[in-house]
Enzyme design. Sequence first.
Site, PDB file in Angstrom:
ATOM      1  N   HIS B  68       0.778  -1.270   0.115  1.00  0.00           N
ATOM      2  CA  HIS B  68      -0.076  -0.053  -0.021  1.00  0.00           C
ATOM      3  C   HIS B  68       0.542   1.339   0.175  1.00  0.00           C
ATOM      4  O   HIS B  68       0.615   2.071  -0.670  1.00  0.00           O
ATOM      5  CB  HIS B  68      -1.010  -0.013   1.234  1.00  0.00           C
ATOM      6  CG  HIS B  68      -1.812   0.861   1.362  1.00  0.00           C
ATOM      7  ND1 HIS B  68      -3.097   0.885   0.582  1.00  0.00           N
ATOM      8  CD2 HIS B  68      -1.924   2.257   1.709  1.00  0.00           C
ATOM      9  CE1 HIS B  68      -3.875   1.855   0.622  1.00  0.00           C
ATOM     10  NE2 HIS B  68      -3.260   2.794   1.282  1.00  0.00           N
ATOM     11  N   GLU B 112      -8.373   7.761  -4.891  1.00  0.00           N
ATOM     12  CA  GLU B 112      -8.001   6.677  -4.172  1.00  0.00           C
ATOM     13  C   GLU B 112      -8.764   5.459  -3.655  1.00  0.00           C
ATOM     14  O   GLU B 112     -10.025   5.726  -3.648  1.00  0.00           O
ATOM     15  CB  GLU B 112      -7.439   7.291  -2.711  1.00  0.00           C
ATOM     16  CG  GLU B 112      -6.273   6.389  -2.076  1.00  0.00           C
ATOM     17  CD  GLU B 112      -5.368   7.360  -1.127  1.00  0.00           C
ATOM     18  OE1 GLU B 112      -4.229   7.495  -1.504  1.00  0.00           O
ATOM     19  OE2 GLU B 112      -6.116   7.595  -0.056  1.00  0.00           O
ATOM     20  N   HIS B 114     -10.571   2.603  -1.116  1.00  0.00           N
ATOM     21  CA  HIS B 114     -10.443   1.962   0.016  1.00  0.00           C
ATOM     22  C   HIS B 114     -11.397   0.752   0.080  1.00  0.00           C
ATOM     23  O   HIS B 114     -12.304   0.668   0.807  1.00  0.00           O
ATOM     24  CB  HIS B 114     -11.229   3.250   1.082  1.00  0.00           C
ATOM     25  CG  HIS B 114     -10.618   3.374   2.410  1.00  0.00           C
ATOM     26  ND1 HIS B 114     -11.282   3.916   3.496  1.00  0.00           N
ATOM     27  CD2 HIS B 114      -9.308   3.341   2.700  1.00  0.00           C
ATOM     28  CE1 HIS B 114     -10.409   4.146   4.704  1.00  0.00           C
ATOM     29  NE2 HIS B 114      -9.024   3.716   4.060  1.00  0.00           N
TER      30      HIS B 114
END
Lengths: 238, 763
Positions: B68, B112, B114
């Site tokens: 990550h 992004e 999640h």
Amino acid sequence: MTQFTNIGKPNVGLIQFPGSNCDADCVDTLKRHFGLDTTLVWHTEKSLPKVDAVILPGGFSYGDYLRSGALASHSPVMASVKEFVKKGGPVIGICNGFQILTESHLLPGALLRNASREFICKYVHLQGQTGTSVYSSMLCGKTLSMPIAHGEGRYYIDPEGLKKLNDKGQVVFRYAAADGSVSDASNPNGATEHIAGIASENGRVFGMMPHPERATDVVMGGSNDGLQVWKAFFASFL
Amino acid sequence: MSLYFKDLNLAKFSKAEAIDGTPGEKLNALLKKHKINAVEFAKINGIMNGRLPSMSELGVFSAMWSEHCSYKSSRVHLKRFPTETPDVVVGPGENAGVVRISGKLCLAFKMESHNHPSYIEPYQGAATGVGGILRDVFCMGARPIANLNALRFGKRTHERTKYLVENVVKGIGDYGNCIGVPTVGGNVSFDESYDGNCLVNAMTVGTIHEDKIFKGFASGTGNIVVYLGSATGRDGIHGATMASDSFASSENSERSTVQVGDPFTEKLLLEATLEVLEKGLVIGLQDMGAAGLTSSSFEMAGRAGNGLYMDLDQIPVRTTAMTAYELLLSESQERMLMVIEPHNWGALKEVLDRWQLASAVIGVVTDTGRVHISHNGVLEVDLPVGPITDDAPKYDRPQKARPLAESNSPEFNNKTLAGIKEIGVETFLANMLSDTGDKEKIYTQYDQHIGAKTVKGPKDQGAAVMWLRSDIADQSEPNLGVAIAASCNERYCSIDPRLGAAHAVLKSARMIAATGGRPIAITDCLNYGNPEDPEVMWEFSQGVDGISEACKNLGIAVVSGNVSLYNQTDGVSIKPTPMIGMVGKVSDVTKVPAGVTQANLKVLLLQPKSAAPAFGGSLAAKLTRTAGLSAIPAINWKAETEAIDFMRKVISTGSVTAARDVGDGGLATTMAKMLLPHQVGAKITLGISDKISDLGNYFGEVAGSYILMCPADAAAKILSTGKELKECQLQEIGSTNTQSAFEFGSWSAPIKQLTSAFGRSLT
């Protein structure tokens, strides 16, 4: 643009709570469409500066962690807003601002969780109602289009209070269809008698759930009907 | 040394206890828990120079070298992206990318993922995803003006899908609505490959003046490190390593590692941050995102080539007895790290106090090139910055190509056509509309209008358009706007990962072109399966190539993005999903087609002369469950760019009433979606193509096609302009009417029936 002369330019105060988020849109509307600079008043102020009228903007004051508007109604600045109202000062409360007005008992009733239990954002139509306030005299019979955006916007009032509201002509807006007809189908949140906005008995304090500051230019959503609400706001004290 | 920590003497601290380095089961278990392999542990030992790491230091390595944070499997590929064009102001590597839109007015934006947290705890996972991407943008000094989200869920009938949809949407809504940033667009689809791994990709766009862009530098020895925002708790410890892992359905819930969001604090953080940046009180700042304090401190020190000392005893905490390890790895939300000149602390504190935000001076910038961190009198971390940030492991993992599909297989086409006829053409169109239908149930839960800039929102189905009005815009462009689109067709990417990724870029560009906008740059969320599977690694590499090829052909750059790997459960990887987020410039928002379709409009079709409808990867093939493989639509780059320019040209005349690119489900589906919201009928006719039967023209998918609607006089002018096209052709294919049916070719479907199908999409 409504032109105010320099002498006649009202000084409008806008109360900022932590979590207010429609403040900038109100400031922008007053500047671009009415040539007015807004006086920003922070929630911790113990007294209102000298203003002609007050805006309570939308948002999530103090995070709305207890009940929408509940914490804000006890903020230092609201004590002086209550004083201001007592002296007949004009106030408009939009969305969270309306919730703060009912929580502060400056307007009757309460705003409860939407009947759908969900946050709702969409364009709605409002039908101006016959009544005693300047708002009603300017908007009655008109069908306006503007967005709502709330999770707790279901106006509720007990039958006795409702009768009083109706008898005294305090209901300014009901949710309606595009043709102005009022029915359950056009009521987005389950509000009592489709009520979207009300005025105080003296017509000086006005609260509504829909957002007139977001319907100021036809290029956004095809409606600048919100400007009519602002014009009524100015007319209510000028 | 500054006033703060002026007596700093590292020698006074006692040394932290080292981990037990005895080879064996215990050490193996410890390393496995931290997802550090043997090669990486050897590398750590090299960096440690003969000393074994403390638990805190091991935690730092684990977080910083997680997939990550370090992009260790993807970095060798990402460098192939084109990252520079004249529009680019800040490219990849910062918190968000920045491009110029007009004069000094810039856009900061990023997308992004999640995904992992959202599958475990969808409400908080999605909410904190929105919070994180907002911070990435506003810590550059930009004011967020729009959020988008791209969601992928398992098949509609999967037991978890309904629960995930409801809670993800509520999480996104509650966060964005409270902070006051409108959610103006996005996309959602359902596919069984996401049954065990949903995707939640959030994008934020903000506006910023070019001279006021902030970067995450910890510069200036003696400057102080300030912590601000929410107090630190135990939530989210190991989030970064979890996001770098695949799931097994038998595993117990990892709920404790999901962070909890507080949008109210984020709103205060947003306003306070923008205020202190505007006042010039800050040297550098960074969001404490994945791997919290660890990554923000190491990355800020790394960029400045400096060192840092931090005293964990100064950190505002919300719980007692937190260890250094926990404080370093907590992913508590709504926190920022700032570097400021010591004399500005008083002025800074005054602003932060007014916004009721917790803050503390927790450290100082040093010239040691190392990060030193103490806690309770113990030096917990003493590590060099460079080897951790710059020399993280990098893998060029093995790849294995899959054979690609035969080009436009006649057999596959015929099977799909037979499937459509078997269902019945009109019913089939209704089914297509149900599948791609109205997402009203989702987007009405999002505030789409706050900020009073939304010209086109989710209801308008295409790219979002925001009016930039007074955002430090040059007053010579009072109607300046930005178009924003997000797109990825995972079916295309699954069949051809390279061409499919290129399609994702092009689709976004076409959506922007259909508003009259010019594509400027992209961000991306590269969602893939397990990179240790050579076929997945090949998909990823192909995806990077496809995006690069598309960007180069369009003359645009990749300026920010994120990689999400290990989207795999029980050995099943998701379909490759390189989600693209694109911004474009709209010179005049008043010319954007209103999209309000009325009767008596001419319907024009713009498409490449070479266009050949294909069923490979099409929605029609999905819904007819056609077995086998066929190639996805080919791309004609010259035609694509010509069409984008042509759309901008004709829309700038202000005479186009409605415009859309032809998307999922082909011409008939796209056309129906333009008619239904306005309850208008239409009749369109196409000549029979020699490539595929007439029915194929209406349900097959073609790259680079657009539908335009306008009044007859405008249509004549546009058709005349169209004569100059070289690679594309423009033809009139019909008109809208007051009838209650949509007629296409020899078929006719009642508007009423289509409308009800369209509304059934999410029920």
